[in-house]
Write a protein that holds these residues in place. Structure first.
Motif, short mmCIF file in Angstrom:
data_model
loop_
_atom_site.label_atom_id
_atom_site.label_comp_id
_atom_site.label_asym_id
_atom_site.label_seq_id
_atom_site.Cartn_x
_atom_site.Cartn_y
_atom_site.Cartn_z
N UNK A 1 -9.98 9.23 -6.59
CA UNK A 1 -9.88 8.25 -5.51
C UNK A 1 -10.74 7.02 -5.79
N UNK B 1 -3.21 9.24 1.82
CA UNK B 1 -2.01 9.13 0.98
C UNK B 1 -2.31 9.64 -0.42
N UNK B 2 -3.54 9.39 -0.89
CA UNK B 2 -3.92 9.86 -2.23
C UNK B 2 -3.90 11.39 -2.29
N UNK C 1 -6.47 0.84 6.21
CA UNK C 1 -5.79 1.08 4.93
C UNK C 1 -6.79 1.61 3.90
N UNK D 1 0.83 -1.21 0.00
CA UNK D 1 0.00 0.00 0.00
C UNK D 1 0.87 1.27 0.00
N UNK D 2 2.13 1.15 0.42
CA UNK D 2 3.02 2.32 0.43
C UNK D 2 3.55 2.60 -0.98
N UNK E 1 1.18 5.25 -8.36
CA UNK E 1 0.08 6.06 -8.88
C UNK E 1 0.58 7.47 -9.22
N UNK F 1 1.04 3.92 -3.82
CA UNK F 1 0.73 5.34 -3.99
C UNK F 1 1.85 6.05 -4.75
N UNK G 1 0.85 7.74 6.80
CA UNK G 1 1.08 6.62 7.73
C UNK G 1 0.99 7.08 9.18
N UNK H 1 -6.01 5.43 5.48
CA UNK H 1 -4.69 5.64 4.88
C UNK H 1 -4.77 5.99 3.38
N UNK H 2 -5.51 5.19 2.60
CA UNK H 2 -5.53 5.41 1.15
C UNK H 2 -6.05 6.80 0.78
N UNK H 3 -7.21 7.25 1.32
CA UNK H 3 -7.65 8.62 0.97
C UNK H 3 -6.61 9.67 1.38
N UNK I 1 -9.13 4.36 -7.85
CA UNK I 1 -8.10 3.56 -7.18
C UNK I 1 -8.65 2.20 -6.75
#
Lengths: 80, 477
Positions: A59, B299-300, B291, A39-40, A46, A43, B314, B295-297, A62
């Motif tokens: 989003x 990090x995006x 996650x 997951x790191x 992307x 991004x 993180x 996290x995803x929103x 994704x």
């Protein structure tokens, strides 16, 4: 941009991001098949694709990137 | 009513019987009634919370599905998230905010002392709140359709095996199963009972036995030396694993008997060779939830800052996870530590992979053993902040561990019994990690070996299990 050209450009980005010189992209390829694709690094991937191809993802898109094939489909809808 | 209570051992067979005599089409309704009965038995008023969360989530997900405009959809999504989060915030942080204000008033000596109101945290509230939020976001993201039957949504939010401590399931997995033809079959019975048996073993033989020792030391830090505290701190992660892992296996086993597949929560976490891998194996339903929805929103939206953006996402995710565990400085530090460990790993990842490939380290036994040991040690350090009651206690732990030597506090009976449990648990995980499908006991093809191993584990539970034990650690979250 046609599909082979897109795959070529994506391959360069993928290889640089995951430090995998011999990585070959297929439609079925997923994060489980590539070392360090988590997951790191996802991004970073992307963000590199956005920079390299001058596109912007949403989003929502994704969540739909279940494999490389789905990723290519989303990119194609943006550049064509 | 908890899984380890006698009541549950009467309740569950009764549910199976009712489930069996209900026509297949209405079995979901039997499960819904059983789930509310189960939860109301803990505190009747708590049922009101699940009902409100269900109504709000049902109403807003249907609206999200109906409107076409993305802005309105997102408005409904945020509105429902705010509504379902309200009770969690109120119950979880009311006391902390209250005490903070009282402390300020005390400081200026202007406090007018009146009888204090305290609220009991509704057990399981975090878990069903997270499930409701996940479902709402999934509907917004068009991952799932908004369910039209409110009873199914109510069952998803209140399903009794999961309501108290998870696993935090997803609508995409559970709702189609609840709507399918639910049947009892012998194969599911056998798988479910085995999972339950091993879950009870983890909880009663390992976790509750270790709790006696860990509580004795952490409950009286002033009277124990640094070596004893270090030893105890290294044992504590095993206690948490056996506690939540055991609970999860019982929940998964109970669901399996009813014909429902629930996600696993642990995947042999103590064989992870890095913190990133550890967090992919530990409390997986919470971590994947964090996650996907936190996290995803984040990090995006931070992605243009490259690696720094990821590190920031993180840190924020783990600090939030820490604050979710408790509104204390201890849990903030716990979250920061996880974020720091993972960020350092993320920054060193490329160099580490290059080195591992160059020297073929991943197949080197010593390197793997060292990495496993280091990961365990780092997690144990962070768990000091998870176990000590106050931040001052955590500091005492580290001070004593560094400065104070002495002989180990030996509660021989407790440690001897705990060792049997720990040895069996880690051996079983070791087998599954490195020799899957070999030396099988519960799943051996010979009936005699299978039966013998069930009996052995059941007898061990009766012989050295703590049968009048307390609650599960995660009930307080």
């Amino acid at each position: 941009m046609d599909k082979p050209e897109l795959i070529d450009r994506l391959t360069t980005i993928f290889r640089a991001t995951f430090d995998a010189d011999s990585l070959v992209l297929t439609d079925e390829l997923t994060a489980n098949d590539v070392d360090n694709w988590d997951s790191l690094t996802h991004m970073i991937l992307i963000s590199e694709i956005e920079k390299g191809l001058d596109i912007k993802f949403k989003l929502k898109e994704l969540n739909k990137m279940k494999n490389v094939g789905a990723l290519i489909e989303i990119i194609t809808s943006k550049i064509n | 009513m908890v899984f380890t209570s006698l009541n549950f051992l009467l309740f569950f067979p009764a549910v199976i019987l009712l489930f069996y005599i209900t026509p297949i089409k209405y079995r979901w309704a039997t499960l819904l009634i059983a789930s509310y009965f189960f939860y109301l038995n803990i505190e009747p008023v708590f049922g009101l919370l699940t009902a409100i969360i269900t109504l709000s989530t049902y109403f807003f997900t249907r609206l999200i599905d109906k409107v076409n405009d993305d802005k309105t959809k997102s408005k409904y999504m945020y509105l429902n998230i705010a509504i379902v989060l309200l009770p969690l915030f109120f119950f979880k942080y009311f006391t902390a905010i209250n005490d903070g204000i009282f402390n300020i008033l005390d400081l200026y000596e202007i406090r007018w002392v009146l009888p204090k109101i305290t609220f009991l945290l509704p057990v399981g509230i975090s878990f069903y709140t997270f499930m409701a939020i996940g479902y709402t976001i999934d509907v917004y993201n068009e991952e799932v359709e908004a369910e039209k039957n409110i009873g199914i949504v109510a069952l998803f939010i209140s399903f009794f095996p999961l309501i108290l401590s998870g696993p935090i399931e997803r609508a995409k997995n559970m709702i189609p199963q609840f709507k399918s033809d639910l049947k009892l079959n012998p194969a599911n019975f056998s798988i479910g009972l085995k999972l339950m048996l091993w879950g009870y073993f983890m909880k009663l033989v390992v976790a509750d036995r270790l709790a006696i020792y860990v509580d004795a030391v952490y409950g009286n830090l002033a009277h124990h030396n640094g070596d004893t505290i270090l030893f105890t701190s290294l044992l504590y992660p095993i206690q948490v694993y056996a506690d939540l892992g055991g609970y999860s296996l019982i929940a998964i086993g109970v669901s399996k008997i009813l014909g429902l597949d629930v996600m696993h929560n642990f995947n042999r976490p103590f064989f992870a060779t890095s913190m990133a891998e550890f967090w992919r194996r530990w409390h997986m339903s919470l971590i994947t939830w964090l996650t996907d929805y936190v996290y995803t929103p984040l990090a995006f939206s931070f992605r243009r800052y490259g690696v720094s953006g990821i590190v920031l996402a993180l840190m924020v995710t783990f600090v939030l996870s820490g604050v979710w565990h408790g509104a204390t400085l201890n849990f903030v530090v716990w979250g920061v530590l996880q974020g720091v460990f993972l960020s350092i790993e993320a920054l060193m990842n490329k160099r580490k992979t290059k080195m591992e490939n160059r020297y073929s380290l991943k197949s080197n036994f010593l390197y793997v053993a060292f990495s496993i040991g280091l990961t365990y040690f780092l997690f144990s350090i962070s768990q000091v902040f998870g176990r000590a009651v106050t931040f001052e206690d955590s500091i005492i732990v580290f001070e004593k561990v560094i400065l104070e030597r002495g002989s180990l506090f030996l509660d021989k009976t407790t440690l001897a019994y705990a060792s049997i449990g720990i040895f069996m648990l880690l051996l079983s995980d070791f087998r599954d990690e490195y020799f899957p499908k070999k030396m099988l006991l519960f799943n051996n093809k010979h009936f005699v070996i299978r039966l013998g191993s069930y009996l052995c584990v059941a007898l061990l539970i009766l012989w050295i299990g703590i049968l009048n034990g307390g609650q599960f650690i995660y009930f307080k979250f």
